[in-house]
Design an enzyme around this catalytic site. Sequence first.
Site, PDB file in Angstrom:
ATOM      1  N   CYS A 297     -87.065  96.916 -54.519  1.00 20.49           N
ATOM      2  CA  CYS A 297     -85.918  96.007 -54.461  1.00 20.49           C
ATOM      3  C   CYS A 297     -84.780  96.503 -55.355  1.00 20.49           C
ATOM      4  O   CYS A 297     -85.001  96.984 -56.468  1.00 20.49           O
ATOM      5  CB  CYS A 297     -86.355  94.604 -54.883  1.00 20.49           C
ATOM      6  SG  CYS A 297     -85.024  93.394 -54.740  1.00 20.49           S
TER       7      CYS A 297
ATOM      8  N   CYS B 281     -92.579  78.867 -44.301  1.00 21.11           N
ATOM      9  CA  CYS B 281     -91.664  79.011 -45.440  1.00 21.11           C
ATOM     10  C   CYS B 281     -91.322  80.490 -45.554  1.00 21.11           C
ATOM     11  O   CYS B 281     -92.157  81.344 -45.237  1.00 21.11           O
ATOM     12  CB  CYS B 281     -92.349  78.514 -46.714  1.00 21.11           C
ATOM     13  SG  CYS B 281     -91.343  78.771 -48.198  1.00 21.11           S
TER      14      CYS B 281
ATOM     15  N   CYS C 258     -96.138  81.025 -46.478  1.00 25.99           N
ATOM     16  CA  CYS C 258     -94.849  81.438 -47.044  1.00 25.99           C
ATOM     17  C   CYS C 258     -94.732  82.957 -47.054  1.00 25.99           C
ATOM     18  O   CYS C 258     -95.562  83.652 -47.656  1.00 25.99           O
ATOM     19  CB  CYS C 258     -94.722  80.880 -48.460  1.00 25.99           C
ATOM     20  SG  CYS C 258     -93.165  81.343 -49.227  1.00 25.99           S
TER      21      CYS C 258
ATOM     22  N   CYS D 145     -86.768  74.715 -51.063  1.00 27.21           N
ATOM     23  CA  CYS D 145     -87.811  74.950 -52.065  1.00 27.21           C
ATOM     24  C   CYS D 145     -87.141  75.753 -53.177  1.00 27.21           C
ATOM     25  O   CYS D 145     -86.736  76.896 -52.966  1.00 27.21           O
ATOM     26  CB  CYS D 145     -88.959  75.738 -51.430  1.00 27.21           C
ATOM     27  SG  CYS D 145     -90.216  76.248 -52.632  1.00 27.21           S
TER      28      CYS D 145
ATOM     29  N   CYS E 152     -89.602  90.827 -62.660  1.00 26.60           N
ATOM     30  CA  CYS E 152     -90.174  91.123 -61.340  1.00 26.60           C
ATOM     31  C   CYS E 152     -90.738  92.541 -61.199  1.00 26.60           C
ATOM     32  O   CYS E 152     -90.018  93.536 -61.367  1.00 26.60           O
ATOM     33  CB  CYS E 152     -89.127  90.896 -60.257  1.00 26.60           C
ATOM     34  SG  CYS E 152     -89.845  91.083 -58.611  1.00 26.60           S
TER      35      CYS E 152
ATOM     36  N   ARG F  43     -94.581  72.096 -57.552  1.00 25.74           N
ATOM     37  CA  ARG F  43     -95.666  73.072 -57.348  1.00 25.74           C
ATOM     38  C   ARG F  43     -96.027  73.792 -58.637  1.00 25.74           C
ATOM     39  O   ARG F  43     -95.164  74.399 -59.292  1.00 25.74           O
ATOM     40  CB  ARG F  43     -95.280  74.092 -56.272  1.00 25.74           C
ATOM     41  CG  ARG F  43     -96.427  75.100 -56.029  1.00 25.74           C
ATOM     42  CD  ARG F  43     -96.203  76.020 -54.841  1.00 25.74           C
ATOM     43  NE  ARG F  43     -95.936  75.270 -53.656  1.00 25.74           N
ATOM     44  CZ  ARG F  43     -94.868  75.420 -52.884  1.00 25.74           C
ATOM     45  NH1 ARG F  43     -93.983  76.334 -53.178  1.00 25.74           N
ATOM     46  NH2 ARG F  43     -94.687  74.674 -51.829  1.00 25.74           N
TER      47      ARG F  43
ATOM     48  N   CYS G 279     -84.049  91.632 -61.596  1.00 25.69           N
ATOM     49  CA  CYS G 279     -84.693  90.443 -62.182  1.00 25.69           C
ATOM     50  C   CYS G 279     -85.728  90.894 -63.223  1.00 25.69           C
ATOM     51  O   CYS G 279     -86.680  91.614 -62.880  1.00 25.69           O
ATOM     52  CB  CYS G 279     -85.337  89.608 -61.082  1.00 25.69           C
ATOM     53  SG  CYS G 279     -84.221  89.326 -59.680  1.00 25.69           S
TER      54      CYS G 279
END
Length: 347
Positions: free
Chosen positions: A87, A162, A131, A222, A94, A294, A91
């Site tokens: 990616c 999702c 998801c 979400c 991550c 969650r 972040c």
Amino acid sequence: MLKSTEEVTQNPASTSIINTELLKACKTETGLANQDNVNRWRVDEIVALFELPFSDLMNKAQTMHRENFNPNAVQVSTLLSIKTGGCSEDCGYCPQAARYHTEVEDEPLMKLEDVLIAAKEAQNSGATRFCMGAAWRGPKQRDLEPVLKMIAEVKAMGLETCATLGMLKDGQAEQLKDAGLDFYNHNLDTAPEFYGDVISTRTYQDRLDTLGRVRGADINVCSGGIIGMGESRNQRAGLLAQLANMSKPPESVPINLLTQVEGTPLFGADALDPIEFVRTIAAARITMPQSYVRLSAGRQSMHEGIQALCFLAGANSIFYGEKLLTTGNPEAATDRALFNKLGINKV
Ligand code: SAM
Ligand code: DTB
Ligand code: SF4
């Protein structure tokens, strides 16, 4: 008057209404009632919740939970990383960011048939929502098309769908909706003041814009964040204020405990006190009474006693299955044993 379990079992979200009196009482007792709009939360009001004696906070959260949901029912979603690693974003938490050297191996977009096999397995093991996550800054049109097919076919199996694909451009949320997407996950991650310490390649406003597109396309939102990144309590409260004060709060609020992965900038951050994590769940429940909260990443290293406290504090959704996206999650059998021990049923 509290609703009986039976009254809220069938469809907790739609049969409930916000009990304004209870909300007002929660605020008044902390001495911080905001008379103008009881449904808006100031950060200092949420900090005051965090500062309550633990038993008082848990009592308020559990009362709010019982007002709105069956307290013994937990929703279960299974995650699948349909495109892993490589990616372009930075972040700080991550393992899938290309710029950090972690053990995650880059993998291209999965084939439709393999996604469907994983969705069937998730369904057979008791998940009701599937998801699909992709390590993208956002999907290009040529990326989106195969994902639309995945969504349509997973939906046709009778699972809720999702997706979490990064930032969406105008028109993309509508395509996802047309394909049958029920929920879009896009986290605010943290409070606006701390955000720049964690991510520099996209702004807070970019995230809010994507959430606006999701809401505008009538897809369930979400959105939540990560706790334990070195943020202050004020900033934990600040994240909850952002979520709770949306014109419509997210239907689903994932609260992740940072999973520290070697090679990422946040590896080695001070571990968060587990009781502070439980307090965060309780404050999320009180400030977003009708949302599914969650208990997300971080359960693999969390003692079952702390997980039980999180359910008591109003968490009513988990990720289920031995893997999150790239890191581990408790085995399904371990979760079934925990649910049995606690008398929890799946929604
Ligand atoms: N790439 C897309 C994006 O970031 O919008 C979707 C996938 S991304 C991995 C989904 C979310 O997972 C992130 O927003 C973050 O909140 C959460 N996450 C990622 N790594 C994590 C970690 N190490 N610990 C806890 N949560 C994490
Ligand atoms: C969310 O809030 N947590 C999930 C999901 N949304 C996509 C992801 C957690 C990821 C944990 C690190 C990993 O497995 O890569
Ligand atoms: Fe990329 Fe999402 Fe990971 Fe950020 S959280 S680096 S956008 S995969």
